[in-house]
Design a protein around this motif. Structure first.
Motif, PDB file in Angstrom:
ATOM      1  N   SER A 130       0.835  -1.214   0.000  1.00 20.03           N
ATOM      2  CA  SER A 130       0.000   0.000   0.000  1.00 20.03           C
ATOM      3  C   SER A 130       0.863   1.254   0.000  1.00 20.03           C
ATOM      4  N   LEU A 131       1.912   1.241   0.827  1.00 18.67           N
ATOM      5  CA  LEU A 131       2.805   2.400   0.900  1.00 18.67           C
ATOM      6  C   LEU A 131       3.620   2.556  -0.379  1.00 18.67           C
ATOM      7  N   ASP A 132       3.930   1.432  -1.031  1.00 18.89           N
ATOM      8  CA  ASP A 132       4.678   1.501  -2.286  1.00 18.89           C
ATOM      9  C   ASP A 132       3.907   2.260  -3.358  1.00 18.89           C
ATOM     10  N   ARG A 133       2.566   2.242  -3.264  1.00 17.89           N
ATOM     11  CA  ARG A 133       1.747   2.940  -4.261  1.00 17.89           C
ATOM     12  C   ARG A 133       1.898   4.456  -4.170  1.00 17.89           C
ATOM     13  N   LEU A 174       9.616   2.888   2.283  1.00 13.27           N
ATOM     14  CA  LEU A 174      10.740   3.531   2.975  1.00 13.27           C
ATOM     15  C   LEU A 174      10.721   5.039   2.760  1.00 13.27           C
ATOM     16  N   LEU A 175      10.499   5.461   1.514  1.00 14.67           N
ATOM     17  CA  LEU A 175      10.475   6.897   1.216  1.00 14.67           C
ATOM     18  C   LEU A 175       9.285   7.583   1.881  1.00 14.67           C
ATOM     19  N   THR A 176       8.151   6.873   1.975  1.00 13.90           N
ATOM     20  CA  THR A 176       6.976   7.436   2.646  1.00 13.90           C
ATOM     21  C   THR A 176       7.259   7.676   4.127  1.00 13.90           C
ATOM     22  N   HIS A 187       8.726  10.537 -14.704  1.00 12.98           N
ATOM     23  CA  HIS A 187      10.181  10.617 -14.892  1.00 12.98           C
ATOM     24  C   HIS A 187      10.937  10.757 -13.572  1.00 12.98           C
ATOM     25  N   TRP A 188      10.227  10.949 -12.452  1.00  7.11           N
ATOM     26  CA  TRP A 188      10.868  11.028 -11.135  1.00  7.11           C
ATOM     27  C   TRP A 188      10.894   9.688 -10.418  1.00  7.11           C
ATOM     28  N   ARG A 189      10.122   8.739 -10.897  1.00 10.67           N
ATOM     29  CA  ARG A 189      10.027   7.448 -10.217  1.00 10.67           C
ATOM     30  C   ARG A 189      11.310   6.647 -10.396  1.00 10.67           C
ATOM     31  N   PRO A 190      11.837   6.068  -9.303  1.00 10.89           N
ATOM     32  CA  PRO A 190      13.112   5.340  -9.359  1.00 10.89           C
ATOM     33  C   PRO A 190      13.158   4.244 -10.410  1.00 10.89           C
ATOM     34  N   GLN A 191      12.040   3.538 -10.635  1.00 10.75           N
ATOM     35  CA  GLN A 191      12.069   2.435 -11.599  1.00 10.75           C
ATOM     36  C   GLN A 191      12.291   2.920 -13.029  1.00 10.75           C
ATOM     37  N   GLU A 192      11.986   4.229 -13.261  1.00 11.88           N
ATOM     38  CA  GLU A 192      12.172   4.772 -14.607  1.00 11.88           C
ATOM     39  C   GLU A 192      13.650   4.929 -14.943  1.00 11.88           C
ATOM     40  N   TRP A 193      14.456   5.378 -13.941  1.00  9.86           N
ATOM     41  CA  TRP A 193      15.872   5.567 -14.232  1.00  9.86           C
ATOM     42  C   TRP A 193      16.750   4.423 -13.729  1.00  9.86           C
ATOM     43  N   LEU A 194      16.177   3.515 -12.918  1.00  6.22           N
ATOM     44  CA  LEU A 194      16.932   2.323 -12.523  1.00  6.22           C
ATOM     45  C   LEU A 194      16.680   1.168 -13.489  1.00  6.22           C
ATOM     46  N   GLY A 195      15.499   1.181 -14.095  1.00  6.20           N
ATOM     47  CA  GLY A 195      15.170   0.123 -15.033  1.00  6.20           C
ATOM     48  C   GLY A 195      14.461  -1.053 -14.389  1.00  6.20           C
ATOM     49  N   PHE A 196      14.309  -1.012 -13.077  1.00  4.42           N
ATOM     50  CA  PHE A 196      13.589  -2.089 -12.378  1.00  4.42           C
ATOM     51  C   PHE A 196      12.967  -1.517 -11.111  1.00  4.42           C
ATOM     52  N   GLU A 197      11.973  -2.231 -10.593  1.00  2.72           N
ATOM     53  CA  GLU A 197      11.246  -1.763  -9.415  1.00  2.72           C
ATOM     54  C   GLU A 197      11.841  -2.373  -8.141  1.00  2.72           C
ATOM     55  N   ILE A 198      12.037  -1.555  -7.127  1.00  5.11           N
ATOM     56  CA  ILE A 198      12.563  -2.030  -5.844  1.00  5.11           C
ATOM     57  C   ILE A 198      11.399  -2.119  -4.861  1.00  5.11           C
ATOM     58  N   TRP A 199      11.057  -3.369  -4.464  1.00  6.64           N
ATOM     59  CA  TRP A 199       9.939  -3.569  -3.539  1.00  6.64           C
ATOM     60  C   TRP A 199      10.271  -2.959  -2.180  1.00  6.64           C
TER      61      TRP A 199
END
Length: 199
Positions: A28-31, A56-58, A39-51
């Motif tokens: 839920s928090l990941d959403r 953590l950022l929230t 273009h600010w989302r980490p998966q966009e510039w990392l190329g993969f999603e970190i569960w």
């Protein structure tokens, strides 16, 4: 055989449910990452999603907000934003209501659940544990035949839903157990007795 099966279940069931609840919470928090521009989302510039990164950022964002809001300039900023929100017609009613509830539940001086009490509900002779949440509003109290108190009766095993009752004070039995002990007793459906650590 049956003894070992039950013993194994007693070990795995609480662990599995704990993991399941934590997974739901983190998902839920990941959403919250969806609130950011693409273009600010980490998966966009990392190329993969970190569960768990969104969770953590929230938590860090909430913590940082708390740090900022605790100092003089942060408090001025919060008051200015609240003043701005209070001038927007529809937003004002929603925000003020939610803030009042959150201040009561989460604030350091909040007393959402003052005492654990025993009341007869839903009929005479049937007893449930509830929580005193205050006294009826003056306008409401004027129409009541005697002195009453506000009682929240939670459901089991999910105490976040329940019933709000205004009951005669003389019919409410105040318990000596703490609010935490009463909540554990309710959530466990009476299995965990007051004073038990749950082990």
């Amino acid at each position: 055989m049956k003894k070992y099966l039950i013993t194994g279940l007693l070990v795995w069931v609480p662990l599995a449910i704990t993991v399941w609840v934590l997974q739901l919470l983190v998902n839920s928090l990941d959403r919250s990452m969806l609130l950011l521009p693409a273009h600010w989302r980490p998966q966009e510039w990392l190329g993969f999603e970190i569960w768990g990164l969104g969770a953590l950022l929230t938590v860090l964002a909430v913590l940082l907000t708390g740090v900022i809001a605790s100092n003089f300039f942060g408090q001025r900023l919060v008051k200015a934003s609240e003043s701005l929100l209070s001038r927007i017609p529809v937003v004002k009613s929603i925000y003020s209501s939610v803030k009042q509830v959150s201040d009561t539940l989460l604030g350091p001086g909040g007393q959402a659940f003052r005492h654990a009490v025993l009341v007869q509900y839903p009929r005479a002779g049937s007893w449930v544990i509830g929580f005193q949440t205050g006294i009826p509003a003056v306008e409401v109290a004027a129409h009541l035949p005697e002195e009453c108190i506000n009682v929240y009766v939670p459901t089991t095993p999910n105490p976040t839903s329940g019933f709000f009752l205004m009951l005669p004070k003389r019919e409410v039995v105040e318990l000596k157990m703490t609010v935490d002990e009463a909540l554990k007793h309710i959530i466990s459906m009476g299995v965990v007795p007051p004073g038990s650590s749950g082990h």
